[in-house]
Design an enzyme around this catalytic site. Structure first.
Site, PDB file in Angstrom:
ATOM      1  N   GLU A  56       3.153  -9.058  11.809  1.00  0.00           N
ATOM      2  CA  GLU A  56       2.812  -8.688  10.434  1.00  0.00           C
ATOM      3  C   GLU A  56       4.079  -8.296   9.664  1.00  0.00           C
ATOM      4  OE1 GLU A  56       0.007  -5.491  10.477  1.00  0.00           O
ATOM      5  OE2 GLU A  56      -0.526  -5.683   8.354  1.00  0.00           O
ATOM      6  N   ASP A 101       0.757  -1.247   0.000  1.00  0.00           N
ATOM      7  CA  ASP A 101       0.000   0.000   0.000  1.00  0.00           C
ATOM      8  C   ASP A 101       0.798   1.315   0.000  1.00  0.00           C
ATOM      9  OD1 ASP A 101      -1.603  -2.163   0.449  1.00  0.00           O
ATOM     10  OD2 ASP A 101      -2.489  -1.435   2.298  1.00  0.00           O
TER      11      ASP A 101
HETATM   12  C1  2M8 Z   1      -2.810  -4.384   4.119  1.00  0.00           C
HETATM   13  O1  2M8 Z   1      -3.745  -3.648   3.341  1.00  0.00           O
HETATM   14  C2  2M8 Z   1      -5.070  -3.330   3.818  1.00  0.00           C
HETATM   15  C3  2M8 Z   1      -5.843  -2.853   2.609  1.00  0.00           C
HETATM   16  O2  2M8 Z   1      -5.932  -3.899   1.674  1.00  0.00           O
HETATM   17  C4  2M8 Z   1      -5.075  -2.286   4.901  1.00  0.00           C
HETATM   18  O3  2M8 Z   1      -4.009  -1.737   5.273  1.00  0.00           O
HETATM   19  O4  2M8 Z   1      -6.162  -2.005   5.396  1.00  0.00           O
HETATM   20  C5  2M8 Z   1      -1.697  -4.807   3.150  1.00  0.00           C
HETATM   21  O5  2M8 Z   1      -0.562  -5.240   3.859  1.00  0.00           O
HETATM   22  C6  2M8 Z   1      -2.201  -5.894   2.198  1.00  0.00           C
HETATM   23  O6  2M8 Z   1      -1.155  -6.393   1.426  1.00  0.00           O
HETATM   24  C7  2M8 Z   1      -2.870  -7.037   2.964  1.00  0.00           C
HETATM   25  O7  2M8 Z   1      -3.455  -7.904   2.046  1.00  0.00           O
HETATM   26  C8  2M8 Z   1      -3.926  -6.522   3.943  1.00  0.00           C
HETATM   27  C9  2M8 Z   1      -4.464  -7.619   4.860  1.00  0.00           C
HETATM   28  O8  2M8 Z   1      -3.396  -8.302   5.502  1.00  0.00           O
HETATM   29  O9  2M8 Z   1      -3.388  -5.494   4.772  1.00  0.00           O
END
Ligand code: 2M8
Length: 442
Positions: free
Chosen positions: A410, A176
């Site tokens: 994470e 992101d």
């Molecule tokens: C993160 O992205 C989400 C949006 O999709 C967020 O920050 O709300 C990113 O690390 C993405 O790659 C990942 O799929 C998601 C869920 O782990 O979190």
């Protein structure tokens, strides 16, 4: 403690994480921060689960496909009706505005990196002999859906027919706030300041997450797509952020190879998937390589130039099986193993942004520097496949050491290994299982 015992314990702990995050049918990435089903998370989670529970892995994929749109798009999020505490929810996405959205399940309106075919093939590869027929029948049933998704990428997301899928939102890239997206995002003129309330910072301290300015961009872009009722072609005509992303397309290359293999297993014709693979690989080499830098970069289709921020992205071409030997050698010797860039002395490779990318690098913040387990996992495959098996084995050891010492976080500080973001993170757990299982099968 004997190494064997240590690894067994790690696998047991990882399985406990995936058990706790089980939503019954799908697996959420994390207990509170991410309470729904995410596309590429689910694929990585499937890869881990397929090592010990074939049919739960199949259920994970079935749940993902419930969210598929009629035009083939697999959405980034499939909402869990009982999940709370995540922004933006279905009320913000309003995907019911699109005739393509499924009627009985709420989803977001964008996609994520296409790991699907790879995840599905892993179920078949890891299934025991007794389950093979049932898994083959499962593959036969879902093969047209996976193919439809790839078709979507090549028709609705490749306006110049170059063979490179265009990413239109930083969330689609999965990385992101990675520098190329902040870079491309700086050129996007936000015509108004969107109104919204973030919820992520209730779960994780703000300094580890994207900034409010990043979120303004994320939400504004979402609202622009919503304004055209999620009509992909219409949106692309005027989209202010369009990136031919090197990671997304490298993953697509590998997935095309895996789709071709699935076609063979189910008795379908693999030639289209192979042709896609070749086309995309050629385009990555022709359009995304910088001879001057000895590196692949994503291409900003709006500005008409490469986004030459030094991040982990270029190495993923090894995972895609895209880089010819001489380029692969340069990537590994000049950049990857360079202690000033991606191989921190006494620390943990591979930081997602180069240590000397001084404009952006931050060892604590999200995709601006920390180590992520899915990136290391893909790189391990890339290293092994590109003739660097010892380096791949060494990266496996360091990655498992990181998890063993610091837990299923994470993301991690590349110098100290300290873990950030949520704990009990799904793909950190699942890919740990896969890495250990792969060692055992060697
Ligand atoms: C993160 O992205 C989400 C949006 O999709 C967020 O920050 O709300 C990113 O690390 C993405 O790659 C990942 O799929 C998601 C869920 O782990 O979190």
């Amino acid at each position: 403690m004997a190494v064997e015992e240590q690894l067994n314990r790690l696998v047991a702990d990882a399985r406990a994480v995936l058990q706790a995050n089980d939503l019954g049918g799908s697996t959420k990435p994390a207990p509170d921060l991410y309470p729904h089903q995410w596309f590429w998370d689910s694929c990585f989670i499937t890869i881990g689960i397929s090592r010990y529970d074939t049919f739960r892995a199949c259920r994970e994929i079935r749940s993902l496909l419930r969210g598929q749109w009629h035009n083939g798009l697999i959405p980034q999020i499939i909402f869990n009706a009982r999940g709370t505490g995540y922004f933006p929810g279905p009320d913000v996405w309003q995907t019911e505005r699109s005739p393509n959205a499924p009627k009985d399940v709420a989803t977001s309106g964008i996609t994520q990196p296409p790991v699907l075919a790879t995840a599905v093939l892993s179920i078949w590869n890891n299934a025991g002999q007794a389950d093979r027929d049932e898994v083959t029948a499962f593959l036969r049933e879902i093969y047209p859906r996976i193919r439809l998704y790839h078709e979507f990428l090549y028709t609705e997301r490749d306006p110049d027919e170059t063979g490179l899928a265009v990413v239109v939102h930083p969330w689609e890239s999965g990385l992101d706030n990675s520098p190329p997206y902040l870079d491309a995002g700086e050129r996007v003129h936000l015509t108004y300041k969107p109104k919204y309330t973030r919820l992520d910072t209730l779960h994780v301290e703000a300094k580890y997450r994207p900034t409010n300015k990043n979120y303004d961009l994320f939400v504004w872009l979402l609202e622009q797509m919503r304004a055209v009722d999620w009509d992909q072609r219409e949106y692309l005509k005027h989209a202010t952020l369009q990136v031919e992303d090197v990671i997304f397309n490298s993953i697509l290359c590998r997935a095309n190879g895996d789709l071709a293999r699935i076609a063979e297993i189910v008795g379908a014709d693999p030639s289209q998937a192979r042709a896609w693979r070749e086309k995309t690989a050629k385009a990555i080499n022709d359009r995304l390589w910088s001879e001057e830098d000895g590196m692949y970069f994503s291409y900003d289709r709006v500005a008409g130039k490469l986004l030459r921020d030094e991040t982990i992205a270029g190495f993923l071409t090894l995972y895609g099986g895209v880089a010819p030997e001489s380029r692969a050698q340069r990537l590994v010797e000049v950049h990857l193993r360079n202690p000033k860039e991606f191989w921190p002395e006494g620390g943990y490779p591979v930081p997602t942004t180069a240590l000397d990318e001084s404009r952006w690098f931050n060892p604590e913040n999200y995709w601006l520097g920390p180590v992520w387990i899915n990136m290391n996992w893909m790189l391990i495959h890339g290293l092994v496949d590109s003739g660097h098996p010892e380096l791949g084995a060494w990266l496996t050891t360091k990655t498992l050491e990181l998890i063993e010492r610091h837990g299923f976080h994470e993301y991690f500080n590349p110098y100290s290994g300290e873990g950030y973001g949520t704990d009990s993170f799904g793909w950190s757990a699942a890919l740990t299982i896969d890495l250990i299982s792969a060692m055992e099968h060697r």
